[in-house]
Design a protein around this motif. Structure first.
Motif, PDB file in Angstrom:
ATOM      1  N   PRO A   1       0.802  -1.236   0.000  1.00 14.30           N
ATOM      2  CA  PRO A   1       0.000   0.000   0.000  1.00 14.30           C
ATOM      3  C   PRO A   1       0.834   1.286   0.000  1.00 14.30           C
ATOM      4  O   PRO A   1       0.292   2.352  -0.226  1.00 14.30           O
ATOM      5  N   TYR A   2       2.113   1.227   0.239  1.00 18.91           N
ATOM      6  CA  TYR A   2       2.995   2.408   0.286  1.00 18.91           C
ATOM      7  C   TYR A   2       2.467   3.478   1.238  1.00 18.91           C
ATOM      8  O   TYR A   2       2.495   4.660   0.925  1.00 18.91           O
ATOM      9  N   GLU A   3       1.966   3.046   2.377  1.00 15.92           N
ATOM     10  CA  GLU A   3       1.454   4.020   3.353  1.00 15.92           C
ATOM     11  C   GLU A   3       2.488   4.366   4.418  1.00 15.92           C
ATOM     12  O   GLU A   3       2.400   5.403   5.051  1.00 15.92           O
ATOM     13  N   GLN A   4       3.421   3.452   4.649  1.00 13.63           N
ATOM     14  CA  GLN A   4       4.451   3.662   5.673  1.00 13.63           C
ATOM     15  C   GLN A   4       5.701   4.226   5.002  1.00 13.63           C
ATOM     16  O   GLN A   4       6.035   3.816   3.893  1.00 13.63           O
ATOM     17  N   VAL A   5       6.401   5.092   5.731  1.00  7.84           N
ATOM     18  CA  VAL A   5       7.639   5.634   5.145  1.00  7.84           C
ATOM     19  C   VAL A   5       8.695   4.543   4.975  1.00  7.84           C
ATOM     20  O   VAL A   5       9.605   4.672   4.158  1.00  7.84           O
ATOM     21  N   THR A   6       8.533   3.466   5.730  1.00  4.49           N
ATOM     22  CA  THR A   6       9.526   2.377   5.654  1.00  4.49           C
ATOM     23  C   THR A   6       9.212   1.367   4.544  1.00  4.49           C
ATOM     24  O   THR A   6       9.951   0.413   4.362  1.00  4.49           O
ATOM     25  N   GLU A   7       8.111   1.605   3.814  1.00  5.46           N
ATOM     26  CA  GLU A   7       7.661   0.582   2.846  1.00  5.46           C
ATOM     27  C   GLU A   7       8.718   0.298   1.775  1.00  5.46           C
ATOM     28  O   GLU A   7       9.010  -0.861   1.461  1.00  5.46           O
ATOM     29  N   ARG A   8       9.298   1.363   1.223  1.00  2.93           N
ATOM     30  CA  ARG A   8      10.250   1.166   0.126  1.00  2.93           C
ATOM     31  C   ARG A   8      11.477   0.387   0.577  1.00  2.93           C
ATOM     32  O   ARG A   8      11.977  -0.474  -0.134  1.00  2.93           O
ATOM     33  N   SER A   9      11.959   0.681   1.806  1.00  7.95           N
ATOM     34  CA  SER A   9      13.146  -0.060   2.256  1.00  7.95           C
ATOM     35  C   SER A   9      12.782  -1.512   2.559  1.00  7.95           C
ATOM     36  O   SER A   9      13.548  -2.429   2.267  1.00  7.95           O
ATOM     37  N   ALA A  10      11.577  -1.747   3.122  1.00 10.96           N
ATOM     38  CA  ALA A  10      11.149  -3.131   3.381  1.00 10.96           C
ATOM     39  C   ALA A  10      11.020  -3.891   2.064  1.00 10.96           C
ATOM     40  O   ALA A  10      11.431  -5.055   1.947  1.00 10.96           O
TER      41      ALA A  10
END
Ligand SMILES: C[S@@+](CC[C@H](N)C(=O)[O-])C[C@H]1O[C@@H](n2cnc3c(N)ncnc32)[C@H](O)[C@@H]1O
Length: 265
Positions: free
Chosen positions: A158-167
């Motif tokens: 969902p790309y809602e968390q700022v950490t999504e891309r690194s995860a």
């Protein structure tokens, strides 16, 4: 985690993602060997279309004209399976994938939100499918490599968390170490063009790839979803050509300002 996909179900972004999923499955299905499909962020499975939802600018524009586009017939047939005479429901990625499984193929769908997971269990019952409650990135470690040695992995966060891309990147790198030859479909939103380009650059460096994008607005307003895309790692033979025949029609029909915008490269 508050993300609800129902409002977005059947949007232009869903249309692109699901058409690319189907075309990739079709290319992979040309070899008879069994295929493993992993959907790391599976969602609820089946959505009731909302009157004020994003489907109005997606599937609802295409559906009345579906006879015009024979190349979209597999997608329309998958959507049609969940509807009567009127378009009321929209199938999510695990239902769409399951529609194209052959005997011997296998789908694992992972969803982290308990309510969405429960809904998916109701919506999808098939002997070819397992549904897990949990973290899709963890599944990349736990379930790869598959015994089939052939696999398609859809990663649709969902790309809602700022950490999504690194995860996502960490998960993808781990997955590739375990299952180098897998076909990975990584969906991304296009709000700020530069954010999207940064993600594409990093993911593209991980291997042979194809990028497909569809923009319904020019990417000049950062607060709006202007479009979306997928990076496909290890794209199967023939996929680029097939998408080249389909995506221009989608771009022409789904544009919001009359200008079709897409990219396949
Ligand atoms: C964009 S929606 C999925 C839509 C679905 N793939 C489709 O095309 O129909 C993203 C889903 O991921 C779920 N989710 C968020 N983080 C997750 C994670 N780490 N692992 C698994 N699911 C997650 C959300 O609850 C949401 O249902």
């Amino acid at each position: 985690m508050n993300y609800q996909h129902a409002f977005h179900a059947g949007s232009a972004a869903d249309v692109l993602k699901h058409v690319v999923l189907i075309e990739t499955l079709t290319c992979l299905g040309q070899k008879p060997k069994p295929l493993f499909v992993l959907d790391t962020h599976a969602g609820e499975g089946l959505y009731r279309l909302q009157a004020d939802g994003e489907a109005a600018d997606g599937i609802m524009r295409l559906w009345p004209r579906r006879e015009e586009w024979p190349l979209l017939a597999p997608y329309m047939s998958a959507v049609g399976q969940h509807n009567g005479a009127r378009l009321r429901n929209y199938p999510g990625s695990p239902l769409i994938a399951s529609h194209f499984l052959r005997n011997g193929d296998r789908l694992v769908a992972v969803e982290q939100a308990p309510q969405a997971h429960a809904a998916l269990q109701q919506a999808l019952r098939s002997e070819h499918t397992q549904i897990f409650l949990g973290d899709g990135y963890h599944a990349l470690k736990a379930l790869l490599p598959p015994p089939e040695h052939r696999g398609l992995i859809l990663i649709d966060p969902p790309y809602e968390q700022v950490t999504e891309r690194s995860a996502l990147l960490e998960g993808l790198k781990t997955a590739l170490l375990r299952f180098r030859q897998g076909v990975y479909l990584i969906w991304y939103p296009i709000k700020d063009r530069r954010d999207a380009d940064r993600l594409i650059t990093v993911v593209s460096q991980l291997g042979e790839h194809l990028v497909v994008e569809l923009l319904t607005w020019p990417a000049d307003v950062r607060s709006r979803l202007n479009g979306s895309g997928l990076v496909i790692l290890n794209p199967p033979f023939g996929l680029k050509k097939r998408l080249g025949e389909i995506v221009p029609t989608l771009a022409q029909t789904l544009t919001q300002d009359g200008i079709p915008r897409y990219r396949i490269r």
